[in-house]
Scaffold this active site. Sequence first.
Site, mmCIF file in Angstrom:
data_model
loop_
_atom_site.group_PDB
_atom_site.id
_atom_site.type_symbol
_atom_site.label_atom_id
_atom_site.label_comp_id
_atom_site.label_asym_id
_atom_site.label_seq_id
_atom_site.Cartn_x
_atom_site.Cartn_y
_atom_site.Cartn_z
ATOM 1 N N GLU A 109 0.887 -1.231 0.026
ATOM 2 C CA GLU A 109 -0.125 -0.013 -0.088
ATOM 3 C C GLU A 109 0.890 1.205 -0.168
ATOM 4 O OE1 GLU A 109 -3.359 2.046 2.778
ATOM 5 O OE2 GLU A 109 -3.211 -0.042 2.545
ATOM 6 N N CYS A 130 3.388 8.617 1.188
ATOM 7 C CA CYS A 130 3.649 7.706 2.361
ATOM 8 C C CYS A 130 3.983 6.403 1.485
ATOM 9 C CB CYS A 130 2.494 7.739 3.374
ATOM 10 S SG CYS A 130 2.797 6.633 4.589
ATOM 11 N N CYS A 137 4.806 -5.908 8.231
ATOM 12 C CA CYS A 137 5.531 -5.588 9.102
ATOM 13 C C CYS A 137 5.613 -6.516 10.438
ATOM 14 C CB CYS A 137 4.779 -4.214 9.852
ATOM 15 S SG CYS A 137 5.943 -3.207 10.900
ATOM 16 N N CYS A 141 2.998 -3.586 16.358
ATOM 17 C CA CYS A 141 2.501 -2.417 17.616
ATOM 18 C C CYS A 141 0.982 -2.806 17.696
ATOM 19 C CB CYS A 141 2.793 -1.153 17.010
ATOM 20 S SG CYS A 141 4.394 -0.887 16.639
ATOM 21 N N CYS A 144 -1.760 -0.680 15.727
ATOM 22 C CA CYS A 144 -1.742 -0.223 14.314
ATOM 23 C C CYS A 144 -2.216 -1.520 13.702
ATOM 24 C CB CYS A 144 -0.023 -0.083 14.366
ATOM 25 S SG CYS A 144 0.454 -0.020 12.317
ATOM 26 N N CYS A 356 -2.656 7.242 9.301
ATOM 27 C CA CYS A 356 -1.458 6.681 9.984
ATOM 28 C C CYS A 356 -2.131 5.758 10.932
ATOM 29 C CB CYS A 356 -1.202 7.832 11.006
ATOM 30 S SG CYS A 356 0.255 7.213 11.818
#
Length: 364
Positions: A109, A130, A137, A141, A144, A356
């Site tokens: 993305e 971005c 990942c 976290c 997220c 974000c």
Amino acid sequence: MSATPLVSQVELHNPVKSELIPPLLGASLADLTTWVQQQGQPAYRGKQLHEWIYDKGVRSLADISVFSKQWRQEVAEVPIGRSTLHYRSEAPDGTVKFLLRLADDQIIETVGIPTFAEAGDGPKSRLTVCVSTQVGCPMACDFCATGKGGFKRNLARHEIVDQVLTVQEDFQQRVSNVVFMGLGEPLLNTENVLAALKCLNQDVGIGQRSLTVSTVGIRDRIRQFAQNNLQITLAVSLHAPNQALREKLIPSARAYPLEDLLTECREYVEITGRRVTFEYVLLAGVNDLPEHALELSKCLRGFQSHVNLIPYNPIQEVDYKRPNRDRIQAFVNVLKQQNTAVSVRYSRGLEADAACGQLRASKN
């Protein structure tokens, strides 16, 4: 930051090895000039190739009309390294989310974020991209969406640069800023990130000070990154003012104490002369109290930094909430009273799941 070696003439004429040919995207003018000469072409073809890749956004060597038909046929199997568009979604604020399909069918993305000179219908004055640096990942976290899908692999240099060119083409506007804040942890892919930064600066033409790399903090990597002495912005995802709370929000913090992270950040400032930006997602009732703000200001006392507060953007998997504006302003006031530089960033693209913390390489 040595560029990926380009294909030799022997490899070029062996169709069995065509899948081993590295993409041309990401190569410098010097590299491209060397490559065309290896193929028996005059040196000026390198400049033409560079222009068609970076300025015209060509996706196949067969489409470069200034090359002879015969040579285009000879190099038809050499990949430029562009992705294909899998999905596009535009939010009411003009932010666009792109899902891009890579050569191995992995999906990543990237987000294009236009900034207008004035509210309403004013001209676009800035276009920020971005970019992702990994497929998935590994940091996981808690608040997220990106880490919820797990980690698959690092992105190559050309796959990072391609995201910027894709947004540039879609908006039909030069990209002015790039933030490495998409899928993945950039400092776990340092070699390709550094190579992409060099390409974006020297070949795409984006100033170093318009490039930002975000990291949750990987032991020794900030120190190593600083040795390159780049004039980019380093953004460290802090999200908590003490070790205990940070461990709850960021699992990797267990192996990398906050004190050690801040020590590396101070060294980064000393080496580069550039201040560090600390990203801090505000979670209602978790890390947004005045006492958290006071503790945060004490952590950052004594070195050049800036706090970027990000009110939480909701995801389906967890029940965190965004604090109200009064709570946010109270946090800001405490930091300002302590002479801590601070700003609040309300994320764009919320309605398209492009804000974000919401990126996940899926349509939903």
